[in-house]
Design a protein around this motif. Structure first.
Motif, short mmCIF file in Angstrom:
data_model
loop_
_atom_site.label_atom_id
_atom_site.label_comp_id
_atom_site.label_asym_id
_atom_site.label_seq_id
_atom_site.Cartn_x
_atom_site.Cartn_y
_atom_site.Cartn_z
N THR A 51 0.85 -1.20 0.00
CA THR A 51 0.00 0.00 0.00
C THR A 51 0.88 1.24 0.00
N CYS A 52 0.31 2.32 -0.47
CA CYS A 52 1.05 3.60 -0.50
C CYS A 52 1.24 4.10 0.94
N GLN A 53 2.46 4.52 1.24
CA GLN A 53 2.76 4.97 2.61
C GLN A 53 2.11 6.31 2.93
N ILE A 54 1.73 7.04 1.90
CA ILE A 54 1.20 8.39 2.15
C ILE A 54 -0.32 8.36 2.25
N CYS A 55 -0.96 7.83 1.18
CA CYS A 55 -2.42 7.90 1.18
C CYS A 55 -3.06 6.54 1.48
N GLY A 56 -2.27 5.49 1.43
CA GLY A 56 -2.81 4.18 1.79
C GLY A 56 -3.52 3.46 0.67
N CYS A 57 -3.45 3.98 -0.55
CA CYS A 57 -4.14 3.30 -1.65
C CYS A 57 -3.39 2.02 -2.03
N ASP A 58 -4.10 1.04 -2.59
CA ASP A 58 -3.45 -0.26 -2.82
C ASP A 58 -3.59 -0.73 -4.27
N ILE B 6 4.99 3.67 -2.71
CA ILE B 6 4.37 5.00 -2.81
C ILE B 6 3.63 5.06 -4.15
N CYS B 7 2.48 5.74 -4.15
CA CYS B 7 1.70 5.74 -5.38
C CYS B 7 2.15 6.89 -6.30
N ASN B 8 1.82 6.71 -7.56
CA ASN B 8 2.25 7.66 -8.59
C ASN B 8 1.73 9.06 -8.30
N LYS B 9 0.48 9.12 -7.83
CA LYS B 9 -0.15 10.42 -7.59
C LYS B 9 0.66 11.22 -6.55
N ASP B 10 1.12 10.51 -5.50
CA ASP B 10 1.88 11.21 -4.45
C ASP B 10 3.25 11.64 -4.95
N ILE B 11 3.87 10.78 -5.78
CA ILE B 11 5.17 11.18 -6.35
C ILE B 11 5.01 12.46 -7.16
#
Ligand SMILES: [Zn+2]
Length: 234
Positions: free
Chosen positions: A11-18, A50-55
């Motif tokens: 899961t993404c460490q920032i927003c938690g999306c999987d 980490i998800c692409n959106k957060d990067i």
């Protein structure tokens, strides 16, 4: 039978999306970006996802931060120039105006006399007066010549003029020397200021080359990264 080990779902460490397609391993994030993310999210580790959106979000933040520091530095340079202009008076004034302002009437007279005595006009006029004096006293224009040959009165007048002329010219020369000294001092000041300004400019150019170039390269790196990502998607 061993229990099947539980696989942790990334899961993404920032927003938690999987969403697996959107996730990247955190070790792939640029170190500068990782630092920025770590500053905001203390729990962010390189061993996670980490998800692409957060990067994208942090990349955008980082570039904006870079551009803002750039802007800040440029405006501080401008401020420095304005300050230096405000503080430093212009040295390139005309030293003659300063010199002539403090002259007494006698000194100004001496200058004018020295200028007159050193001209062709004075030589021609004086020669004319001498010739007329000699002619008048030789060919007896008047009943009685007022200064007959060998023109003793003329000698006396010439001696008096010579005796007065010398100190007046010396006075004027003394002030000419003072003026030369003032000119030399002013030249030195202007040279010194020019040298300092050139050094200042050197520092500015060095600053631009070192810092801004570095930042531009960094921004370009990020742009290349983005281009590569877009390429990989299509
Ligand atoms: Zn996320």
């Amino acid at each position: 039978m061993n229990k099947k080990p539980l696989k942790i779902k990334p899961t993404c460490q920032i927003c938690g999306c999987d969403q697996r397609r959107e996730l990247y391993h955190a070790s792939l994030v640029r170190p500068v970006l990782a630092d920025l993310i770590h500053n905001e999210h203390g729990s962010f580790v390189e061993d996670g996802w980490i998800c692409n959106k957060d990067i994208q979000k942090y990349r955008h933040q980082y570039v904006q931060h870079l551009l803002q520091t750039e802007k800040g530095e440029i405006s501080s340079l401008e401020q420095e120039v304005i300050d230096s202009l405000r503080q430093q008076e212009i040295l390139a004034t005309n030293p003659d105006t300063e010199l002539f302002a403090g002259l007494t009437f006698g000194q100004r007279m001496a200058d004018q006399f020295a200028q007159l005595a050193g001209s062709w006009g004075f030589i021609f006029t004086f020669s004319g007066v001498l010739v007329i004096w000699i002619i008048v006293n030789t060919i007896n224009v008047f009943k009685q010549p007022f200064d007959p040959y060998p023109y003793i009165l003329l000698n006396l007048v010439l001696s008096c003029i010579a005796a007065l002329q010398a100190p007046i010219i010396m006075m004027s020369q003394g002030r000419q020397e003072a003026r030369d000294r003032l000119h030399a001092r002013r030249d030195y000041q202007v040279n010194l200021k020019a040298e300092l300004e050139i050094r200042h400019l050197h520092q500015k150019v060095d600053h631009l080359l070192m810092h801004q170039w570095e930042r531009l390269v960094e921004i370009q790196d990020i742009q290349l990264e983005l281009i590569n990502e877009i390429k990989n998607r299509t």
